[in-house]
Scaffold this active site. Structure first.
Site, PDB file in Angstrom:
ATOM      1  N   HIS A 177       5.990  59.924  58.368  1.00 34.39           N
ATOM      2  CA  HIS A 177       5.881  60.410  59.743  1.00 34.39           C
ATOM      3  C   HIS A 177       6.659  59.444  60.640  1.00 34.39           C
ATOM      4  O   HIS A 177       6.246  58.302  60.850  1.00 34.39           O
ATOM      5  CB  HIS A 177       4.418  60.457  60.187  1.00 34.39           C
ATOM      6  CG  HIS A 177       3.555  61.373  59.373  1.00 34.39           C
ATOM      7  ND1 HIS A 177       3.706  62.746  59.382  1.00 34.39           N
ATOM      8  CD2 HIS A 177       2.533  61.113  58.518  1.00 34.39           C
ATOM      9  CE1 HIS A 177       2.803  63.287  58.585  1.00 34.39           C
ATOM     10  NE2 HIS A 177       2.090  62.314  58.039  1.00 34.39           N
ATOM     11  N   ASN A 189      -1.360  58.636  47.760  1.00 38.17           N
ATOM     12  CA  ASN A 189      -0.612  59.069  48.943  1.00 38.17           C
ATOM     13  C   ASN A 189      -1.014  58.222  50.144  1.00 38.17           C
ATOM     14  O   ASN A 189      -2.194  57.948  50.356  1.00 38.17           O
ATOM     15  CB  ASN A 189      -0.919  60.549  49.223  1.00 38.17           C
ATOM     16  CG  ASN A 189      -0.042  61.152  50.292  1.00 38.17           C
ATOM     17  OD1 ASN A 189       1.184  61.119  50.196  1.00 38.17           O
ATOM     18  ND2 ASN A 189      -0.655  61.740  51.311  1.00 38.17           N
ATOM     19  N   ASP A 219       7.746  64.496  58.838  1.00 38.44           N
ATOM     20  CA  ASP A 219       8.104  65.040  60.146  1.00 38.44           C
ATOM     21  C   ASP A 219       8.707  63.920  60.974  1.00 38.44           C
ATOM     22  O   ASP A 219       8.369  62.745  60.810  1.00 38.44           O
ATOM     23  CB  ASP A 219       6.942  65.738  60.871  1.00 38.44           C
ATOM     24  CG  ASP A 219       5.693  64.888  61.025  1.00 38.44           C
ATOM     25  OD1 ASP A 219       5.776  63.653  60.882  1.00 38.44           O
ATOM     26  OD2 ASP A 219       4.619  65.461  61.275  1.00 38.44           O
ATOM     27  N   GLU A 234      -4.710  57.405  51.535  1.00 39.68           N
ATOM     28  CA  GLU A 234      -4.833  56.455  52.650  1.00 39.68           C
ATOM     29  C   GLU A 234      -5.971  55.451  52.453  1.00 39.68           C
ATOM     30  O   GLU A 234      -6.847  55.301  53.306  1.00 39.68           O
ATOM     31  CB  GLU A 234      -5.005  57.221  53.962  1.00 39.68           C
ATOM     32  CG  GLU A 234      -3.822  58.134  54.266  1.00 39.68           C
ATOM     33  CD  GLU A 234      -4.022  58.974  55.519  1.00 39.68           C
ATOM     34  OE1 GLU A 234      -5.054  58.806  56.200  1.00 39.68           O
ATOM     35  OE2 GLU A 234      -3.149  59.807  55.809  1.00 39.68           O
ATOM     36  N   GLU A 267       4.784  64.338  53.502  1.00 44.23           N
ATOM     37  CA  GLU A 267       4.343  64.877  54.791  1.00 44.23           C
ATOM     38  C   GLU A 267       5.397  64.645  55.869  1.00 44.23           C
ATOM     39  O   GLU A 267       5.089  64.292  57.008  1.00 44.23           O
ATOM     40  CB  GLU A 267       3.015  64.234  55.219  1.00 44.23           C
ATOM     41  CG  GLU A 267       1.920  64.388  54.197  1.00 44.23           C
ATOM     42  CD  GLU A 267       0.591  63.801  54.651  1.00 44.23           C
ATOM     43  OE1 GLU A 267       0.430  63.542  55.876  1.00 44.23           O
ATOM     44  OE2 GLU A 267      -0.285  63.595  53.810  1.00 44.23           O
TER      45      GLU A 267
END
Length: 467
Positions: A258, A222, A289, A179, A287
């Site tokens: 996300h 990432n 979701d 990030e 990641e």
């Protein structure tokens, strides 16, 4: 995906992504619908069903991918958590246990216990491990930000080197830098101790240090909000392209993915993955979701899986947690298993997109049954447990379920079933008392009293075997 920088920042400055806020969870019945028998610590696994259904990990493996999940060490002692993890996934990512504040809270003093537990658990079951994360602006101990440029460079390179060498040969991919770009239309770097004091070169330096520390590990960048083509993903793309042209060691790019109703799976998701892959790097969904429920959530999960499968260099998918109840976005119910570890419609769509079959008898007449366990009355030295057996979509004529108690415990009484015991007296196999027939979807239950002898751990309850 977080829709605003302010929202993201507020979340990060709270418990941290993946970190469950401290709150009391009400004890609930725990549905154990997976194959395998696990001890309360999740250490042993045995076969438990007559019907060998496909799983997420097995189905992904057949497609040349992994299907993983984020794991919290403090939940591994919860039997249904470990059972679901062990049965369904073939890769793990520590949620918080490999972040800087967890591993090096004091400069030069490294604490690996919780992370080691996750790695050992994974290795004992043949699972891959993703390392997350080495250099990140968040979840940094205070001493890092107080360093001057020279000391910060030394500390960053030492942290990367020490951690990667500790896990050398055990991690298939590392999120080396996490990030580092701002949200919005600027495509600029995010302010952080590393960016502000070391400048744009800190990412390249981190990757070169990582390659020297463990030449065999895949090295990833990432980030979030990079799932479609936008200013942020374009900036990451330009960096990766530059690194590849100049020989900076980078092997993969992670897309956190996300999603929610305000930020759904973008229409150009697959195309965006492909353009990064075309630079000569692997792409990983790191990641995943998706907030929501029902058919809409199921469709979105299937779309993500299909996009990964369509890109040859998409090597795997990691969902950010096992169960909704421990998700960092628990109120949005974003995962594949609900708070009682029941498979959601999103699970079925994900498995189908991977080419697998499972989740019951599929309507083909195979006899199956599932079990759920609930703690009942409790006294100072004992408690009662109740196991409910439910037939699948076809009638069954009999069933058996295995219950294992901790070494200090013993079962002193049972009802509504016929028990038999192994030589240790700790493993009870329960069969029907009399007629064991159940109609399709029908249920029955049996109970038992556990003398705790100071150990109040719940029993491990195997999946049900039907006949």
């Amino acid at each position: 995906m977080i829709t605003t920088t302010a929202t993201r920042k507020a979340t990060e400055e709270g418990a941290g992504k993946g970190r469950t806020p401290l709150r009391a969870h009400a004890r609930r019945a725990l549905a154990l619908t997976v194959t395998g028998l696990l001890t309360a610590t999740g250490v042993a696994a045995l076969s438990g069903t007559a019907h060998a259904a496909s799983t997420l990990g097995e189905s992904a493996s057949a497609k040349g991918r992994y299907f993983g999940t984020a794991v919290a060490a403090n939940h591994l002692g919860e039997a249904p958590y470990a059972a679901t993890l062990n049965t369904e996934f073939n890769s793990v990512t520590p949620e918080n246990e490999m972040k800087w504040d967890a591993l090096e809270a004091s400069r030069g003093s490294f604490t690996y216990g919780a992370a080691d537990r996750i790695v050992s658990h994974a290795q004992s079951r043949g699972m891959k491990v993703r390392g997350h994360t080495l250099v990140w602006h968040s979840q940094l101990p205070g001493w890092v930000g107080s360093l001057g440029a020279g000391d910060l460079r030394t500390a960053m390179n030492n942290h990367i080197t020490q951690v990667m060498r500790h896990y050398q040969g055990k991690i298939h991919s590392w999120d080396v830098v996490n990030e580092a770009f701002q949200d919005g239309s600027s495509g600029a770097r995010r302010s952080s101790p590393f960016q502000d004091k070391l400048g744009n070169g800190f990412i390249e330096e981190a990757f070169r240090t990582a390659r020297a520390a463990d030449p065999a590990a895949k090295l990833c960048y990432n980030d979030y909000n990079t799932d479609g083509v936008n200013a942020k993903s374009n900036a990451v793309y330009a960096m990766v392209k530059d690194f590849k042209q100049r020989g900076v060691p980078i092997d993969c790019v992670g897309f956190q993915s996300h999603f929610n109703s305000q930020s759904p799976v973008p229409a150009d998701y697959r195309q965006n993955l492909q353009r990064f892959a075309d630079l000569g790097v692997d792409v990983q969904i790191t990641e995943l979701d998706i907030e929501g429920s029902g058919a809409a959530q199921a469709s979105s999960y299937a779309n993500v899986v299909q996009a990964c499968l369509a890109v040859t260099r998409c090597t795997g998918i990691t969902v950010w947690g096992v169960t909704d109840k421990y998700s960092w976005r628990a109120s949005g119910t974003p995962l594949l298993f609900d708070g009682d570890y029941n498979k959601k419609p999103a699970y079925a769509s994900t498995l189908a997109a991977l080419g697998g079959t499972g989740g019951g008898d599929g309507g083909n007449g195979t006899r199956t049954c599932t079990v759920s366990y609930a703690k009942q009355e409790t006294w100072g030295d004992r408690y009662n447990g109740k196991v409910t057996v439910t037939a699948g979509s076809s009638p069954i004529s009999g069933w058996n379920v295995r219950v294992t108690v901790a070494s200090a415990q013993r079962i002193s009484a049972t009802w509504n079933g016929t028990p038999s015991w192994d030589s240790s007296g700790k493993v009870m196999t329960m069969t029907p008392s009399g007629n064991g027939s159940l109609a399709a979807g029908g249920s029955t239950s049996f109970g038992f009293t556990v003398m705790t002898n100071g150990d109040t751990a719940p029993p491990a309850v195997s999946a049900c075997t039907a006949s």
